[in-house]
Design a protein around this motif. Structure first.
Motif, PDB file in Angstrom:
ATOM      1  N   SER A   7      19.848  55.375  18.219  1.00  0.00           N
ATOM      2  CA  SER A   7      19.281  55.549  19.509  1.00  0.00           C
ATOM      3  C   SER A   7      18.025  56.714  19.091  1.00  0.00           C
ATOM      4  CB  SER A   7      20.136  56.158  20.488  1.00  0.00           C
ATOM      5  OG  SER A   7      20.590  57.215  20.400  1.00  0.00           O
ATOM      6  N   ARG A   8      18.178  57.304  18.105  1.00  0.00           N
ATOM      7  CA  ARG A   8      17.159  58.309  17.807  1.00  0.00           C
ATOM      8  C   ARG A   8      15.858  57.715  17.068  1.00  0.00           C
ATOM      9  NH1 ARG A   8      19.062  63.744  17.369  1.00  0.00           N
ATOM     10  NH2 ARG A   8      21.189  63.866  17.939  1.00  0.00           N
ATOM     11  N   SER A  16      11.842  59.841  25.620  1.00  0.00           N
ATOM     12  CA  SER A  16      13.108  60.587  26.285  1.00  0.00           C
ATOM     13  C   SER A  16      13.056  62.065  25.935  1.00  0.00           C
ATOM     14  CB  SER A  16      14.381  59.556  25.622  1.00  0.00           C
ATOM     15  OG  SER A  16      14.427  58.515  25.819  1.00  0.00           O
ATOM     16  N   LEU A  17      12.685  62.608  25.001  1.00  0.00           N
ATOM     17  CA  LEU A  17      12.377  63.799  24.684  1.00  0.00           C
ATOM     18  C   LEU A  17      11.440  64.412  25.713  1.00  0.00           C
ATOM     19  CD1 LEU A  17      12.197  63.898  20.845  1.00  0.00           C
ATOM     20  CD2 LEU A  17      14.303  64.334  22.354  1.00  0.00           C
ATOM     21  N   VAL A  18      10.315  63.880  25.898  1.00  0.00           N
ATOM     22  CA  VAL A  18       9.400  64.595  26.919  1.00  0.00           C
ATOM     23  C   VAL A  18       9.853  64.507  28.350  1.00  0.00           C
ATOM     24  CG1 VAL A  18       7.099  64.233  27.816  1.00  0.00           C
ATOM     25  CG2 VAL A  18       7.594  64.080  25.621  1.00  0.00           C
ATOM     26  N   PHE A  41      20.381  58.556  22.969  1.00  0.00           N
ATOM     27  CA  PHE A  41      19.269  58.796  23.572  1.00  0.00           C
ATOM     28  C   PHE A  41      18.779  57.669  24.358  1.00  0.00           C
ATOM     29  CE2 PHE A  41      19.622  62.321  20.590  1.00  0.00           C
ATOM     30  CZ  PHE A  41      19.024  63.406  21.547  1.00  0.00           C
ATOM     31  N   ALA A  42      19.451  56.465  24.034  1.00  0.00           N
ATOM     32  CA  ALA A  42      18.902  55.210  24.700  1.00  0.00           C
ATOM     33  C   ALA A  42      19.210  55.165  26.435  1.00  0.00           C
ATOM     34  CB  ALA A  42      19.531  54.180  24.160  1.00  0.00           C
TER      35      ALA A  42
END
Length: 87
Positions: A7-8, A16-18, A41-42
């Motif tokens: 997922s990374r 996703s990070l933002v 992270f998905a």
């Protein structure tokens, strides 16, 4: 386990990070706690979505420019070393 790791490398990973940086109200300490706690992270933007404010656009643009730069550097390095790795 493999799905969480992969997922990374998803196309939506920078978004996703933002999103989580925005959700933590740009508090770096809360963001880092969340980051170390998260495995997949998905599934980040399931309840809400990233609001494309100016700050979010700038951070997302910076992340993408940095990623493109590093991929270009790695490709250049591999090609300049005479490696037989096809790109």
């Amino acid at each position: 386990m493999l799905k969480n790791w992969l997922s990374r490398y998803n196309f939506r990973y920078p978004r996703s990070l933002v999103y989580m940086l925005q959700a933590s109200e740009y508090n770096v300490r809360d963001y880092l706690v969340w980051y170390h706690r998260t495995h997949n992270f998905a599934r980040i933007e399931k309840r809400k979505q990233l609001e494309m404010t100016l700050k979010a656009r700038l951070i997302l643009g910076f992340i993408w420019i940095t990623l493109v730069f590093w991929v270009t550097v790695v490709m250049w390095y591999v090609n300049s070393t005479g490696s037989d790795v096809p790109l």
